[in-house]
Design a protein around this motif. Structure first.
Motif, PDB file in Angstrom:
ATOM      1  N   ARG A 171       3.273   0.199   3.209  1.00  0.00           N
ATOM      2  CA  ARG A 171       2.731   1.232   2.621  1.00  0.00           C
ATOM      3  C   ARG A 171       1.407   1.656   3.740  1.00  0.00           C
ATOM      4  N   GLY A 172       1.469   3.034   4.065  1.00  0.00           N
ATOM      5  CA  GLY A 172       0.114   3.417   4.709  1.00  0.00           C
ATOM      6  C   GLY A 172       0.487   4.402   5.721  1.00  0.00           C
ATOM      7  N   ASP A 201       4.244   8.860  -1.570  1.00  0.00           N
ATOM      8  CA  ASP A 201       5.620   9.004  -1.463  1.00  0.00           C
ATOM      9  C   ASP A 201       6.185   7.806  -2.144  1.00  0.00           C
ATOM     10  N   LEU A 202       5.326   6.844  -2.581  1.00  0.00           N
ATOM     11  CA  LEU A 202       5.882   5.620  -2.837  1.00  0.00           C
ATOM     12  C   LEU A 202       6.471   5.620  -4.512  1.00  0.00           C
ATOM     13  N   GLN A 213      -0.182  -4.377   3.894  1.00  0.00           N
ATOM     14  CA  GLN A 213       0.560  -3.430   3.210  1.00  0.00           C
ATOM     15  C   GLN A 213       2.024  -3.378   3.138  1.00  0.00           C
ATOM     16  N   ILE A 255       5.725   4.209   4.700  1.00  0.00           N
ATOM     17  CA  ILE A 255       5.815   5.324   3.803  1.00  0.00           C
ATOM     18  C   ILE A 255       4.265   5.487   3.061  1.00  0.00           C
ATOM     19  N   ARG A 256       3.979   6.899   2.866  1.00  0.00           N
ATOM     20  CA  ARG A 256       2.674   7.291   2.649  1.00  0.00           C
ATOM     21  C   ARG A 256       2.609   6.816   1.093  1.00  0.00           C
ATOM     22  N   PRO A 257       1.334   6.552   0.663  1.00  0.00           N
ATOM     23  CA  PRO A 257       1.093   6.162  -0.685  1.00  0.00           C
ATOM     24  C   PRO A 257       1.769   7.063  -1.736  1.00  0.00           C
ATOM     25  N   LEU A 296       5.638  -4.120   1.986  1.00  0.00           N
ATOM     26  CA  LEU A 296       6.238  -4.038   0.487  1.00  0.00           C
ATOM     27  C   LEU A 296       7.606  -4.590   0.392  1.00  0.00           C
TER      28      LEU A 296
END
Length: 462
Positions: A246-247, A432-433, A226, A428-430, A228
């Protein structure tokens, strides 16, 4: 002795004692013809035919050919030996071939591995083929760095040059294939991919090369998972990395975790009245303490005993939740399964049970957090959520600015304490991306060494 370097893995270059050597076109052709002989003597007759492109036979032609070749040999020796210390005679020798019907003059070029790039290249590749992966990778990268173009590029189509060109070209491909293998065995997929991509461009119809590249890209994606973004934190002085993934914060099993709390260190999630079950601190009980809130409370209180409270609320003013308040930035390191969970207070829980924070509060809390990470973190990666985006309600900053603040704060502290952590991992939560500009992070990292305080937050709004 004079130091000579002859380079033929690309355009022809000659260096003498580190300075470029000057050769006329015919003398350069003579040099390349002797290089193509790979250390064998070349008779005057053959040199004249190959270099001048003229027949050796005919009335008076033999004498003329001998004079022309001797003139260029003398010029080449002078170019390779300007100090006249005997180097020219050493590397360009005159011999007599006695096997011919009559003795025949020949010239032999004798250069060591450190004097001829294609000899050094061949030796490095040959040694690498039997070396361990780490040694092989080093030798092959050194060998490939010598190649600047097609072997004997100035005369590569000449019949006398073709055998050496074919051998060096094949060895070049062998070196790249073995380098890919060495990098793969060492887990350096990101170094193997560019080599495989170059091979694929040169051999678009080769299924083996295409399959190799596809395998490498798959392994690289699998390894990153995950992930990025990964960049060195140039301003830290520690050589550490910034990683954005991410996650799920609690899935970062190899890292210490940062979990934000309010200044009362509440943990009660019943009916979501004090702490939301969906918040990071609300998930902490279930994810790492098996739902045992009392165990978490006991460990928090044990860690807070040495901290002087900032104030205590009256029951009539705050009927629910804890009433003892601690300074923002208070951090309690909790030991969980061999790693640390840093419980840091970065927001105030009002008597109306609403958490509030501001940019200055968050920055001060982060600065205090890194002190605890440096002291208790055992120099492990530290994973932190994008603090301030949830119920802490840091509404003055968007998600990109919050990310900048986390990075700048960590970098500023690690400039003073380089052993704080080898990696800052922001999770970072998906959802919020889409509202976080990761492309801007590279620019921030390049300005870190000279960026005072929170200047990057201001830059992020411009």
């Amino acid at each position: 002795m004079t130091r000579i370097r002859v380079c033929v893995l690309g355009r022809t270059r000659v260096e003498v004692d580190g300075e470029p050597g000057r050769l006329t076109p015919l003398t350069k052709r003579l040099l390349l013809r002797l290089v193509a002989a790979e250390g064998d003597p070349v008779p005057v007759r053959r040199l004249y035919e190959d270099v001048w492109g003229a027949a050796h036979t005919g009335p008076g032609q033999a004498g003329r050919a001998r004079n022309e070749v001797q003139k260029r040999v003398l010029e080449l020796r002078r170019a390779l030996d300007p100090a006249q210390d005997g180097t020219g005679q050493r590397v360009l020798r005159t011999e007599q071939l006695l096997a011919a019907p009559t003795p025949e003059t020949a010239y032999r070029l004798v250069l060591g591995r450190d004097e001829l790039d294609c000899a050094e290249f061949s030796g490095l590749v040959a040694s690498a083929l039997f070396a361990t992966p780490a040694s092989a990778a080093h030798q092959l990268m050194t060998a490939l760095a010598l190649v600047t173009g097609r072997p004997l590029a100035d005369l590569s189509d000449e019949p006398f040059a073709r055998p050496l060109v074919r051998r060096l070209t094949a060895l070049h491909e062998t070196a790249r294939r073995h380098l890919i293998t060495a990098h793969t065995e060492l887990g350096r997929y990101e170094l193997a991919v560019p080599v495989a991509e170059r091979l694929t461009l040169e051999r678009p119809d080769d299924p083996e090369v295409a399959g190799m590249l596809q395998t490498l890209r798959t392994r690289l994606r699998d390894r990153h998972g995950q992930e990025l973004l990964r960049e060195p934190i140039t301003g830290s002085g520690s050589g550490g990395d910034l990683v954005v993934v991410r996650g799920d914060l609690f899935a970062q099993d190899d890292a210490n975790l940062v979990v934000g709390f309010t200044d009362t260190f509440d943990t009660a999630t019943e009916q979501d009245l004090v702490i939301s079950r969906d918040s990071v601190q609300g998930q902490l009980v279930g994810r790492l303490f098996n739902g045992d809130r009392k165990l978490l409370d006991d460990r928090l209180q044990a860690g807070l005993r040495s901290i002087t409270p900032s104030s205590t609320e009256r029951p009539q003013d705050k009927p629910r939740g804890r009433r003892v308040r601690y300074p923002l930035g208070t951090t309690v390191p909790l030991v969980v399964d061999g790693r640390r969970v840093f419980a840091v207070a970065y927001s105030r829980l009002g008597n109306d049970l609403v958490a509030r924070s501001a940019p200055d509060d968050l920055r001060a809390s982060l600065d205090s957090l890194w002190q605890s990470v440096a002291r208790y973190g055992m120099y492990k990666p530290v994973a932190i959520p994008l603090v301030g985006t949830g119920l802490a309600r840091v509404v003055e900053l968007d998600r990109t600015q919050l990310l900048f603040m986390i990075i700048e704060s960590f970098a500023a502290y690690t400039r003073r304490e380089p052993t704080t952590a080898p990696e800052l991992r922001v999770v970072i939560r998906p959802e919020d991306l889409a509202r976080t500009d990761l492309a801007a992070v590279g620019g921030l990292l390049r300005t870190l060494p000279g960026a005072p305080g929170t200047d990057a937050v201001t830059r992020g709004t411009s």
